[in-house]
Design a protein around this motif. Structure first.
Motif, PDB file in Angstrom:
ATOM      1  N   ASN A  24       7.603   7.471  -3.124  1.00  0.00           N
ATOM      2  CA  ASN A  24       6.252   8.071  -3.786  1.00  0.00           C
ATOM      3  C   ASN A  24       6.323   7.220  -5.213  1.00  0.00           C
ATOM      4  O   ASN A  24       7.188   6.819  -5.685  1.00  0.00           O
ATOM      5  N   ASN A  25       5.126   7.254  -5.617  1.00  0.00           N
ATOM      6  CA  ASN A  25       4.885   6.707  -6.884  1.00  0.00           C
ATOM      7  C   ASN A  25       4.453   7.541  -7.933  1.00  0.00           C
ATOM      8  O   ASN A  25       3.760   7.162  -8.972  1.00  0.00           O
ATOM      9  N   GLY A  60       1.511   2.083  -3.355  1.00  0.00           N
ATOM     10  CA  GLY A  60       0.343   2.244  -4.223  1.00  0.00           C
ATOM     11  C   GLY A  60      -0.425   1.230  -4.695  1.00  0.00           C
ATOM     12  O   GLY A  60      -1.382   1.118  -5.720  1.00  0.00           O
ATOM     13  N   THR A  79       3.987  -0.883 -10.528  1.00  0.00           N
ATOM     14  CA  THR A  79       4.467   0.443 -10.349  1.00  0.00           C
ATOM     15  C   THR A  79       5.923   0.670 -10.620  1.00  0.00           C
ATOM     16  O   THR A  79       6.689  -0.398 -10.222  1.00  0.00           O
ATOM     17  N   ASP A 123      -2.924  -1.843  -3.754  1.00  0.00           N
ATOM     18  CA  ASP A 123      -3.957  -2.556  -2.732  1.00  0.00           C
ATOM     19  C   ASP A 123      -4.141  -4.181  -3.018  1.00  0.00           C
ATOM     20  O   ASP A 123      -4.631  -4.422  -3.953  1.00  0.00           O
ATOM     21  N   GLU A 126      -4.068   2.130  -6.337  1.00  0.00           N
ATOM     22  CA  GLU A 126      -4.831   3.290  -5.816  1.00  0.00           C
ATOM     23  C   GLU A 126      -4.351   4.531  -6.693  1.00  0.00           C
ATOM     24  O   GLU A 126      -3.669   4.843  -7.307  1.00  0.00           O
ATOM     25  N   SER A 139      -1.596   7.500  -7.089  1.00  0.00           N
ATOM     26  CA  SER A 139      -0.184   6.918  -6.714  1.00  0.00           C
ATOM     27  C   SER A 139       0.658   6.416  -7.803  1.00  0.00           C
ATOM     28  O   SER A 139       1.886   6.549  -7.386  1.00  0.00           O
ATOM     29  N   LYS A 193       0.881  -1.265   0.015  1.00  0.00           N
ATOM     30  CA  LYS A 193       0.042   0.012   0.015  1.00  0.00           C
ATOM     31  C   LYS A 193       1.065   1.251  -0.029  1.00  0.00           C
ATOM     32  O   LYS A 193       0.489   2.292  -0.500  1.00  0.00           O
TER      33      LYS A 193
END
Length: 297
Positions: free
Chosen positions: A200-201, A86, A189, A88, A143, A146, A83
């Protein structure tokens, strides 16, 4: 995994099994690490080792089947870690209701996937309707905002099931599943790391590792990988190529041919020699003489 290993070795990709206990030095020796169908939850320290591997530029593929215990889908131990990047991982089972995508009557067995996301590993398949086969998959979401991308989706007639006590009523056509919708089955990702060593994505920071998560490991079964009419081998190859940054593995590969082994005895070879070396040349010679004679006449 043996079938996948044999197939990818033809493209000069070497695969080997590694011990379940994670070693940072061992991870650093790999271009990518595949975690296929784990049956128990990872510990917090193991999940953090995966996260650190990604932040250091490692690449990961998780194929996470829904493991069922006491009528519930059990956690993987990776939910919180993924998560943060990004992606889930849901605790449910995906149910495909589109009958045209079901090889059999039961919606809880195999189903076809024909919807692909705009990701380097799948974009060449968009609009092709070429089928991928999955079996009892879980929902994997990207997400919003993200930077993660959903790469496989069901039809718009699918739903999810979390309370597995409803399985019997589902098979009877009376299940209380969530409203029909397109369900994401896989996401991927690129991990970016900023100066503060946080991830961060989006597009900020320095691009480091890559991670792809698929809600099923059965799509890597040998019977599916060897079927030229399915995209299972292409997806496996393309994800490997994207993770290891080998673009040649992402292009559409030639159709695979199922080769059957031919066993010949010494007697069979003698008969084959007689037919090829004696009978066929003799027949050709007689046919030539016959044509010559008819023209002469």
């Amino acid at each position: 995994m043996l079938a996948l290993r044999d197939d990818l070795e033809r493209d000069n990709v070497h695969m080997e099994s590694v011990p379940f206990g994670l070693s940072q030095n061992l991870l650093e020796q790999c271009d990518a690490v595949f975690v296929i169908g784990p049956t128990r939850a990872f510990s917090k320290s193991e999940a953090e080792a995966f996260a650190e591997y990604l932040r250091d530029g490692g690449n990961l593929l998780f194929a996470l089947d829904p493991v069922i215990l006491r009528q519930r889908v059990m956690p993987t131990g990776l939910e919180e870690m993924l998560k943060g990047f990004g992606i889930d991982v849901a605790d449910n089972i995906v149910v495909e209701h589109d009958e045209s995508l079901l090889p059999q009557k039961s919606p809880l067995e195999r189903f076809f996937v024909t919807h692909y996301g705009t990701h380097p590993a799948t974009q060449e398949l968009i609009g092709s309707n070429a089928p991928l086969v999955m079996h009892q998959a879980r929902e994997i979401n990207a997400e919003e905002g993200s930077g993660a991308i959903s790469i496989l989706q069901t039809s718009t007639k699918a739903s999810t099931l979390s309370d597995l006590q409803a399985l019997n009523t589902l098979l009877e056509g009376k299940a209380t599943t969530k409203a029909a919708r397109s369900v994401s089955l896989a996401a991927a990702t690129t991990v970016y790391v900023n100066a503060a060593h946080g991830e961060n994505n989006g597009t900020k920071g320095v691009a480091k590792g890559r991670v792809a998560v698929v809600g099923d490991s059965d799509f890597l079964s040998s019977s599916y990988l060897d079927a030229p009419e399915l995209t299972n081998f292409y997806i496996a190859s393309a994800l490997t190529g994207w993770l290891s940054q080998r673009e040649s593995l992402i292009s559409i590969p030639p159709k695979k041919i199922n080769r059957a082994q031919l066993d010949l005895s010494v007697a069979d070879l003698d008969v084959l020699w007689w037919r090829v070396v004696v009978l066929l040349p003799s027949f050709s010679l007689l046919l030539g003489l016959l044509v010559w004679w008819r023209r002469r006449a």
